[in-house]
Enzyme design. Structure first.
Site, PDB file in Angstrom:
ATOM      1  N   LYS A 157       0.854  -1.192   0.000  1.00  0.00           N
ATOM      2  CA  LYS A 157       0.000   0.000   0.000  1.00  0.00           C
ATOM      3  C   LYS A 157       0.887   1.238   0.000  1.00  0.00           C
ATOM      4  O   LYS A 157       1.899   1.286   0.713  1.00  0.00           O
ATOM      5  CB  LYS A 157      -0.898  -0.014   1.245  1.00  0.00           C
ATOM      6  CG  LYS A 157      -1.939   1.112   1.275  1.00  0.00           C
ATOM      7  CD  LYS A 157      -2.789   1.018   2.541  1.00  0.00           C
ATOM      8  CE  LYS A 157      -3.861   2.089   2.611  1.00  0.00           C
ATOM      9  NZ  LYS A 157      -4.651   1.996   3.850  1.00  0.00           N
ATOM     10  N   SER A 194      -9.459   1.978   3.185  1.00  0.00           N
ATOM     11  CA  SER A 194      -8.619   2.673   2.240  1.00  0.00           C
ATOM     12  C   SER A 194      -7.608   1.794   1.515  1.00  0.00           C
ATOM     13  O   SER A 194      -7.040   2.210   0.521  1.00  0.00           O
ATOM     14  CB  SER A 194      -7.863   3.784   2.968  1.00  0.00           C
ATOM     15  OG  SER A 194      -6.996   3.228   3.948  1.00  0.00           O
ATOM     16  N   SER A 244      -9.576  -0.192   7.436  1.00  0.00           N
ATOM     17  CA  SER A 244      -9.018  -0.083   6.085  1.00  0.00           C
ATOM     18  C   SER A 244      -8.339  -1.320   5.528  1.00  0.00           C
ATOM     19  O   SER A 244      -7.978  -1.344   4.359  1.00  0.00           O
ATOM     20  CB  SER A 244      -8.038   1.094   6.018  1.00  0.00           C
ATOM     21  OG  SER A 244      -8.749   2.301   5.971  1.00  0.00           O
TER      22      SER A 244
END
Lengths: 517, 477
Positions: free
Chosen positions: B79, B154, B178
């Site tokens: 990420k 996210s 997330s």
């Protein structure tokens, strides 16, 4: 820190000086905030070097640059130094203290917040004892009239740990008219902030407080307190109120003062200014003011937002700081004898005057040198006497401090031993000291260069000189014989002179008395 | 080799047995990305050179017949909130569009040291603020199962990459859900470890006291392997815990019979979609049939979790994001005339709407005169929420809930309604606030073939139990 967004500065210029009458109807209230840089090898939250004077932005890493994702790790040494300083300032050390973020924007503050301590500082409730004159204001006249000294205890509200910001350089580059350069070498250097109670009554007392504070910190060895390099910085809060009024007046904060003398001057000016404003029917505005040492005036520094809201909250990247009893005891072991205690001991042990004790303890290294030298000497008191009797006067005549003395404490001790064992006379010592000062050489070197002179204790050689002197001064001899026994001194002097000061005065005395007898 | 449905062990043994090479596997993944990711948008930056160099190192080890490290040759996605030395790291924000970090995130370094091949950096909501991945400054991510739908957020890019076979495993971050919510939307496994279990060093901070790094994988076992790789005390993260790291993979083998699982009614309330409820209830029945005992538990402060979360997270964010001031590495608006204009315009132009909304909320919550009423009170409620869990865990070993009240929603469906978006985290934020671990595993599909997630919450530092239950369910389902 923080109130640095100066948009405009406006000078204020009252008529100076304010009359003594005003000074006595008003009472100043002063509190000081001192930032002291700790002498750790690395920064407070990363392993970057703290050395002063490195090329810009070379002592930096992701942590002190505030790079995304970097996290702080507390430097143990910084905690130990801060705790030691707080102990020396008679503070209560809290077992648990909390780091907090102080949020404000400034280009040399990389994270946009300073890691500091807020509602749970490392230490609280300390004090420093100062000698203060009885006058309340800084007027030279009042000060000289009122010489009586007393001891006052100035409270220390808190001592907390925090990180320093970097440096903004607004000058010195080809494009400085439109750009500011930033050096982040100093960002993350450990500081302690020492906040006094508003207990300080005069600019002189502020000066005295700072002098004592610096002395204590220097003794602990946690900082070099070098004001030029910014390792000691001071802000002053000052207000005035009619004498007898309980309620405090509105205060002004004076920043940017880089010497103790300037702090005193700035306070004298600011107190007079505030009295002037009030007397003129005006009101004091709570504000931050900058001191301009060239003009001797403070200027209003209007910050964009009138009051900063630092939005303090506990630093989530650091657990609470715990200094438990065991750690505290270890730190306390490193606490040296502090100047006040040492002065008292010097007076007691070496019989020096209060004043000289003060001079001898002006720095820890000097006091250590003196003490080591005195203790190593045959007669410690003689070392103290020589410092007082022979060294101080010569230094004073030269306008030099004891740290600039050509004769070291070891040198004094060596000379004391020579006198003590009868190798040289007091007169010879004086002469050798004069030579030391003339040549800017330490005593042992001069003594060596002079061929290790010794006072003469050779009876037959002295008797020969005495005979010569008596023969050469028949008139004086007659006077002596006629009963003027004070002439003995004259003959001693002559013999000493003839021996170039090397004769043992005691022996000369004895031999002369016998001869004249 | 076709990258379909590989696992860590299958990759490692194929390379060890020389039926494939790490290089071929990396290339196959890049080919897949090339083909598929135009539509999905999971990746923001690829680091092919770095990946191939690492693959080559693994292949040479294999050629020499040396034993391979646990993640040897495993293509992973990171990420884009984790710092990668020399590889652009944007946090999904324009303000960091050109930021190249000088150092590696600890978790990434651990992955590479274990032999993983980092393919690239995955798309995410800006500074991990969002539940749909629509807040990326660069492009949205689309759900590989239905391109009209969001992948969750996210960590949407990481979840989509694993779901679409564009990586075998991925690292994500979880501040309010997330990792788990996108895992449930994309039909993969997502594990949020205990706070302090995995170092945050190098994780671009959103809310420091809530941020966690964790794996997104295809299997529970892979999640266990990755956790074993990245867990442990890190001297450069003062909040990382000095708690021994068990062998999570070995722990999977322990039986689950006799474990007590808690069911909290607060997690089956009105907002819960019927299809999700049905799937989750069936999954719970399944776990019961495997020998677990079920017991009702009460988590009475749950209704306060969303406001509590949005006060604490935004307060910390308002401070954490202050460093993006245009002075050093972050976006600086062109043509500014003064310092204050540089701050204002750089931050206005560099941050997206949701980030600015949260900075404003957080700044307000910390302001003088409001601190006690908002931030301080939220911290107190956080304590109560944590006590709810402590109380419940006295009776049960783990708690089972839905991961999200709905399956993946459509792009644009909630993007104009921040409150509706915030409620997508209603079942996940509590674990972040309490600092306890949670895992989301696939537990069925809606009629529209959208994945549904089952969440299992555990005690502090007891990832072993939730992994065990998840593994048993996965094997049985």
């Amino acid at each position: 820190m923080g109130d640095r967004l100066v948009d405009s500065v406006e000078p204020y210029n009252p008529e100076m000086p304010t009359s003594v009458a005003h000074v006595t109807t008003y009472e100043p209230v002063i509190g000081l905030e001192v930032h002291v840089q700790l002498l750790t090898a690395s920064k407070i939250f990363c392993s970057c070097c703290t050395r002063f004077g490195a090329a810009p932005n070379t002592n930096v890493c992701p942590v002190c640059l505030g790079m995304p994702g970097a996290l702080p790790v507390l430097n143990r040494k910084a905690v130990e130094f801060a705790t030691l300083a707080a102990m020396a300032l008679n503070c209560r050390i809290h077992e648990t203290s909390i780091f907090a973020r102080k949020n404000y924007f400034y280009p040399d503050l990389p994270k946009g917040y300073q890691i500091s301590q807020y509602d749970k500082p490392l230490a609280e409730h300390g004090y420093i004892e100062v000698q203060a004159s009885k006058t309340d204001a800084g007027s030279e006249k009042l000060r000289t009239e009122n010489r009586e000294l007393r001891t006052r205890r100035i409270g220390i509200t808190r001592v907390h740990l925090e990180e320093d910001a970097g440096k903004s350089l607004h000058e010195g580059f080809p494009d400085s008219d439109e750009k500011t350069a930033i050096d982040l070498n100093r960002a993350g250097v450990p500081l302690i902030e020492i906040v006094s109670e508003p207990d300080i009554a005069t600019p002189d007392e502020a000066y005295e407080y700072l002098t004592r504070l610096k002395e204590i910190i220097l003794y602990t060895g946690v900082s070099d307190c070098n004001m030029e390099e910014g390792s000691l910085r001071c802000d002053a809060n000052v207000s005035v109120r009619p004498r007898g009024q309980k309620e405090l007046g509105t205060k002004a904060e004076i920043k940017n003062v880089n010497s103790f003398r300037f702090i005193r001057e700035a306070l004298v000016y600011e107190i007079a200014r505030q009295i002037e404003v009030i007397e003129g029917g005006g009101k004091i505005v709570q504000e931050t003011r900058l001191y301009n040492s060239h003009e001797g005036k403070t200027y209003s520094m209007r910050s964009k937002e009138q009051a900063h809201d630092y939005r303090y909250f506990p630093e989530p990247d650091l657990p609470p700081l715990v200094v438990d009893e065991k750690w505290k005891a270890e730190i306390a072991k490193t606490l040296p004898e502090l100047p006040e205690a040492r002065r008292a001991r010097f007076v007691r042990e070496f019989g020096v005057t209060e004043y000289d004790a003060q001079v001898l303890t002006v720095s820890k290294s000097l006091a250590d040198q003196f003490e080591a030298a005195a203790k190593a000497a045959k007669n410690p008191k003689r070392v103290a006497n020589l410092v007082q009797g022979e060294l101080m006067g010569r230094l004073k005549a030269r306008g030099a401090s004891i740290e600039q003395s050509p004769i070291s404490m070891k040198g004094v001790a060596a000379s004391a031993d020579l006198v003590e064992s009868g190798v040289i006379s007091g007169k010879m010592l004086k002469d050798l000291y004069d030579l030391s000062f003339e040549r800017d050489q330490d005593f042992p070197e001069v003594y060596e260069a002079e061929g290790r002179p010794q006072q003469s204790s050779d009876t037959s050689a002295l008797e020969k000189i005495i005979d010569e002197i008596l023969a050469a001064n028949p008139k004086q001899l007659e006077q002596y014989r006629a009963g003027k026994t004070t002439m003995l001194g004259f003959f001693v002097g002559q013999v000493m002179k003839a021996s170039k000061g090397h004769a043992n005065p005691q022996l000369v005395n004895e031999l002369l008395t016998k001869k004249l007898g | 080799m076709i990258p379909d449905s590989l696992t860590i062990d299958s990759v490692r043994s194929s390379i060890q047995e020389r039926t494939t090479t790490a290089l071929a596997l990396a290339e196959a993944h890049y080919a897949r990305i090339q083909k598929e990711d135009g539509e999905i948008g999971a990746y923001l930056t690829l680091c092919k050179e770095r990946a191939l160099e690492q693959a080559d190192r693994i292949d040479r080890m294999a050629a020499e017949g040396k034993p391979l490290p646990p993640l040897a040759g495993v293509p992973v996605a990171i990420k884009d909130v984790m710092s990668t030395c020399g590889v652009r790291t944007t946090a999904g924000s324009k303000s960091l569009a050109h930021y190249i970090p000088p150092y590696d995130c600890t978790a990434v370094a651990h992955m590479e040291a274990a032999g993983a091949v980092v393919l690239g950096k995955t798309n995410c909501d800006e500074f991990a603020m969002g539940s749909s991945n629509e807040n990326s400054a660069f492009k949205p991510v689309r759900n590989p199962r239905d391109l009209s739908r969001v992948p969750g957020g996210s960590s949407g890019g990481s979840a989509a990459a694993v779901a679409a076979d564009m990586a075998v495993v991925a690292l994500g971050s979880d501040t309010g859900g997330s990792i788990r919510q996108p895992a449930s939307f994309c039909g993969v496994v997502g594990l949020m470890p205990t706070y302090g279990r995995v170092s945050r060093y190098g994780l671009i901070a959103f809310a420091s006291s809530l941020d966690h790094i964790g794996p997104l994988t295809r299997t529970v076992k892979d999640a266990a392997i990755v956790l074993r790789t990245i867990a442990g005390r890190d001297p450069v993260d003062s909040t990382s815990a000095d708690v021994p790291v068990p062998d999570y993979v070995a722990e999977l083998k322990k039986p689950i019979r006799g474990l007590k699982l808690g069911i909290a009614k607060e997690y089956f309330s009105d907002g819960l979609d019927d299809e999700v409820r049905h799937s989750v209830e069936s999954a719970i029945d399944k776990v019961k049939s495997l020998g677990c005992e079920l017991a009702p538990v009460s988590l009475p402060h749950t209704p306060y979790s969303i406001p509590t979360y949005y006060l604490i997270a935004t307060a910390e964010a308002s401070s954490n994001l202050a460093r993006y001031d245009g002075v050093r590495y972050s976006y600086r608006a062109p043509g500014v005339k003064s310092l204050s204009e540089m701050y204002r315009r750089s931050r206005d132009e560099g941050f997206g709407a949701e980030v600015k909304r949260r900075i404003m909320l957080g700044t307000y919550a910390l302001s003088a005169g409001y601190y006690d009423a908002y931030y301080l009170k939220a911290q107190k409620v956080r304590t109560l929420l944590t006590r709810d869990f402590e109380e419940a865990f006295r009776k049960v070993d783990a708690i089972v809930t839905p991961t999200s009240p709905t399956a993946a929603f459509r792009l644009g469906e909630k993007s104009n309604d921040p409150l509706a978006m915030y409620l997508a985290d209603i079942y996940t934020v509590t674990a972040d606030l309490a600092g306890i671990p949670g895992i989301s595993i696939p537990c069925g599909e809606t009629k529209e073939k959208l994945p549904i997630g089952l969440q299992i919450l555990g005690k502090h530092f007891d990832e072993s139990t939730i992994l065990r239950v998840a593994n048993a369910y996965e094997k049985a389902a």
